[in-house]
Structure formats: structure tokens, C-alpha cells
Design an enzyme around this catalytic site. Structure first.
Site, short mmCIF file in Angstrom:
data_model
loop_
_atom_site.label_atom_id
_atom_site.label_comp_id
_atom_site.label_asym_id
_atom_site.label_seq_id
_atom_site.Cartn_x
_atom_site.Cartn_y
_atom_site.Cartn_z
N ALA A 11 0.97 -1.09 -0.12
CA ALA A 11 0.47 0.03 0.30
C ALA A 11 0.72 1.15 -0.22
O ALA A 11 0.53 2.13 0.40
CB ALA A 11 -0.99 -0.07 1.05
N ASN A 12 2.27 0.89 -0.27
CA ASN A 12 2.58 2.39 -0.66
C ASN A 12 2.80 3.32 -1.84
O ASN A 12 3.65 4.64 -1.81
CB ASN A 12 4.35 2.35 0.08
CG ASN A 12 4.98 1.55 -0.39
OD1 ASN A 12 4.68 -0.12 -0.57
ND2 ASN A 12 5.59 1.35 -1.77
N ILE A 15 -1.63 0.73 -6.65
CA ILE A 15 -2.83 1.40 -6.56
C ILE A 15 -3.90 1.72 -5.49
O ILE A 15 -4.57 1.51 -4.69
CB ILE A 15 -3.37 0.17 -7.29
CG1 ILE A 15 -3.72 0.09 -8.38
CG2 ILE A 15 -5.46 -0.51 -6.23
CD1 ILE A 15 -3.83 -1.76 -9.29
N GLY A 16 -2.77 0.52 -4.24
CA GLY A 16 -2.83 0.63 -2.75
C GLY A 16 -2.88 1.88 -2.63
O GLY A 16 -3.45 2.22 -1.39
N SER A 143 -5.93 -9.95 -13.25
CA SER A 143 -5.93 -9.41 -14.16
C SER A 143 -6.43 -10.12 -14.87
O SER A 143 -6.01 -11.16 -14.91
CB SER A 143 -3.91 -9.29 -14.11
OG SER A 143 -3.76 -8.97 -14.67
N TYR A 168 4.25 -14.25 -14.84
CA TYR A 168 3.12 -13.07 -14.24
C TYR A 168 2.00 -13.46 -14.28
O TYR A 168 0.82 -13.75 -13.54
CB TYR A 168 3.45 -11.85 -14.76
CG TYR A 168 2.21 -11.06 -14.46
CD1 TYR A 168 2.58 -10.46 -12.88
CD2 TYR A 168 1.34 -10.44 -15.30
CE1 TYR A 168 1.69 -8.91 -13.03
CE2 TYR A 168 0.67 -9.87 -15.11
CZ TYR A 168 0.66 -9.26 -13.81
OH TYR A 168 -0.39 -7.81 -13.19
#
Length: 292
Positions: A11-12, A15-16, A143, A168
Site C-alpha cells: 500500500a505504499n 493502487i494500494g 488481472s 506473471y
């Protein structure tokens, strides 16, 4: 009424961080679970500058380490008896093959298996929120890349030659299949949803060559736009009570045949419990799934 508590991984930034900013504006206590604590503190200060009355907590979390995940959950339990919202947001896309501390291919380990373990360890706190708030929600940042994913057990611990795109796609396929499998296992009151945020301008592209990134950026949307959907799924009223859904900020939102395969979902779920060293939840149709 007690303030709701939300935990957001990674979250730094991106989106977070955008999601955290919007959540604190609704009065939610936000817990930032990040690997880099200096970046997490910078994010906390940015949030407090925008919303001085916000309650923001920091927790050190490295999803590439089972030990770190267990330690983070232990630290969280010291401060809280319940959790209203868990947002599995953290994700990586390295161009070269790397491994977690427990020996798994890094994208499989961080984007999927670490979040799998974290969710199960926090599930008792999510369940504890139901008598208080009436519900608890789990959100997975998935995704559209899952459409290209294949389940290859031999690659869970690495593969030669290595394809970063395939790794991914597999991690995001697993991520979405977990959402569906979990929806058939959660007790009443606890729901799970997944969403494709669209092509977002975030740090996940940090390993790309700069020229490639600059060209790609022309087609990317802002983290703030993606964060709107994350917040809606986390605390909005439109999806209250729904579980097992898959949404998208940008259309289309197809779901691959593999992701929909219940037998494969259950195989992956059981295998993941084995790899993460935890007991699973028996599949039962507690709630009607909403495969949107």
C-alpha cells in the site's frame, strides 16, 4: 459505531496507496502492510497530509517470506481482535527469474501463494468482524493477464528457460482461481471478490526498460481510477453480500476456461495448502457465488 479496519498489502504506492487514501476519507482505519518500511512511512505521511484525521497503521510484510507473513499477522493480532476488509493488492513483475525465501518462483510466491497464506491466517479475524459489522470482505487485485495463464506445477519452484510473462500470467490465474475456490469455502458473512484494475501506471512496471515503459504509459490509467473500484468492492453497498465475483475497471472482463474449472480450483487450493503448510477449508456452498 466502531470504525472499520482495512488491511492493504503493497500500500505504499500505486493502487494500494490510492485505495488507502479513499478509504480513510470514508472513516476507515487503514493498515498499510508493506515490505519497505521507509516507503510505508512516506505513504502514511502523504495520507495524513491529505486527511489529518486519518488513522493509519504500518506493518512490515514481505510476501516472499512465510516467516514474515506469520510475524505480521502476530503483530496485527496484538493490536486488533477483528478485521473488516483485507485487500490483497501487492504484486510484482520482475523480468528475471527470482525466488522467495521458501524456494518458490517469485511471482507465484508473492502474487499468489503469499497472499493465499496471509488470507488464511487472517480469516479468524475476518470472521470475528461479522458479529460486529455484519460482514467482512476480501478483495483480490487480479488481472486480465490470467487469460494467458496455465497451471504448471513444475514451475511453482522455478523453470528453465524462464518466461516472465508466463510466470506473471500463471500467478494471476492462481489469484483468480483462489477467489472462486474461497467463495465456496467461506462462512456466511465473509465474502471474496476479485477485480482487474486495468493497465495501471504503477511500480509493477519498474523493471521495464525506460523507453518501453514510456511507450506503455500512453495506454495506462491512473492508480486513482483503479482505486475507486477497490474501495467500492471493499466498503460500498452495491456489492454487499455478493461473493465470488470478478470485475474490471476496463472492459472486457473475460474469465478463462481454466479459471472457471471447479476441479482445477480445488486441486490448486489443496496444493496451495500443502505448499503453505496450512489446513484448508472444506468446500461448501455457504453463499451463492456471483460470477460477474
Amino acid at each position: 459505531m466502531m470504525k472499520k479496519i482495512a488491511l492493504i498489502t503493497g500500500a505504499n504506492s500505486g493502487i494500494g496507496l490510492a485505495t488507502a487514501l479513499d478509504l480513510v476519507r470514508t472513516g476507515v482505519t487503514v493498515c498499510l502492510a508493506c515490505r519497505n518500511m521507509s516507503k510505508a512511512e512516506a505513504a502514511r505521511q502523504q495520507i495524513l497530509q491529505a486527511v489529518p484525521t486519518a488513522t493509519v497503521e504500518l506493518y512490515q510484510l514481505d510476501l516472499a517470506s512465510f516467516d514474515s507473513i506469520h510475524q505480521m499477522v502476530a503483530a496485527f493480532k496484538q493490536n486488533h481482535k477483528c478485521l473488516d476488509v483485507l485487500i490483497n493488492n501487492a504484486g510484482i513483475a520482475p523480468l528475471n527469474q527470482q525466488f522467495t525465501q521458501d524456494g518458490f518462483e517469485l511471482q507465484f510466491g508473492v502474487n499468489y501463494l503469499g497472499a493465499f497464506l496471509l488470507t488464511h491466517l487472517l480469516l479468524p479475524l475476518l470472521e470475528a468482524a461479522v458479529p460486529v459489522s455484519g460482514e467482512a470482505r476480501i478483495i483480490h487485485v487480479a488481472s486480465i493477464a490470467h487469460m494467458l495463464g496455465q497451471l504448471n506445477e513444475a514451475s511453482f519452484c522455478g523453470k528453465t528457460p524462464y518466461s516472465p510473462a508466463s510466470a506473471y500470467a500463471q500467478s494471476k490465474l492462481c489469484n483468480l482461481m483462489f477467489n472462486f475456490a474461497l467463495a465456496r469455502r467461506l462462512p456466511k458473512g465473509v465474502t471474496t471478490q476479485a477485480f482487474h484494475p486495468g493497465g495501471v501506471d504503477s511500480e509493477i512496471w519498474r523493471d521495464l526498460p525506460r523507453l518501453v515503459y514510456l511507450l506503455l504509459r500512453l495506454f495506462l490509467i491512473s492508480p486513482e481510477r483503479a482505486g475507486i473500484m477497490a474501495v467500492d468492492l471493499a466498503v460500498g453497498s452495491a456489492h454487499k453480500g455478493e461473493t465470488g465475483g470478478y470485475y474490471s475497471v476496463q472492459w472486457p472482463r473475460p474469465i478463462s476456461r481454466i479459471a472457471r474449472d471447479i476441479q482445477k480450483q480445488d486441486w490448486l487450493y489443496d496444493k496451495s495448502c500443502e505448499l503453505a503448510g496450512i489446513d484448508g477449508i472444506k468446500a461448501a456452498m455457504y453463499q451463492e457465488m456471483v460470477l460477474s
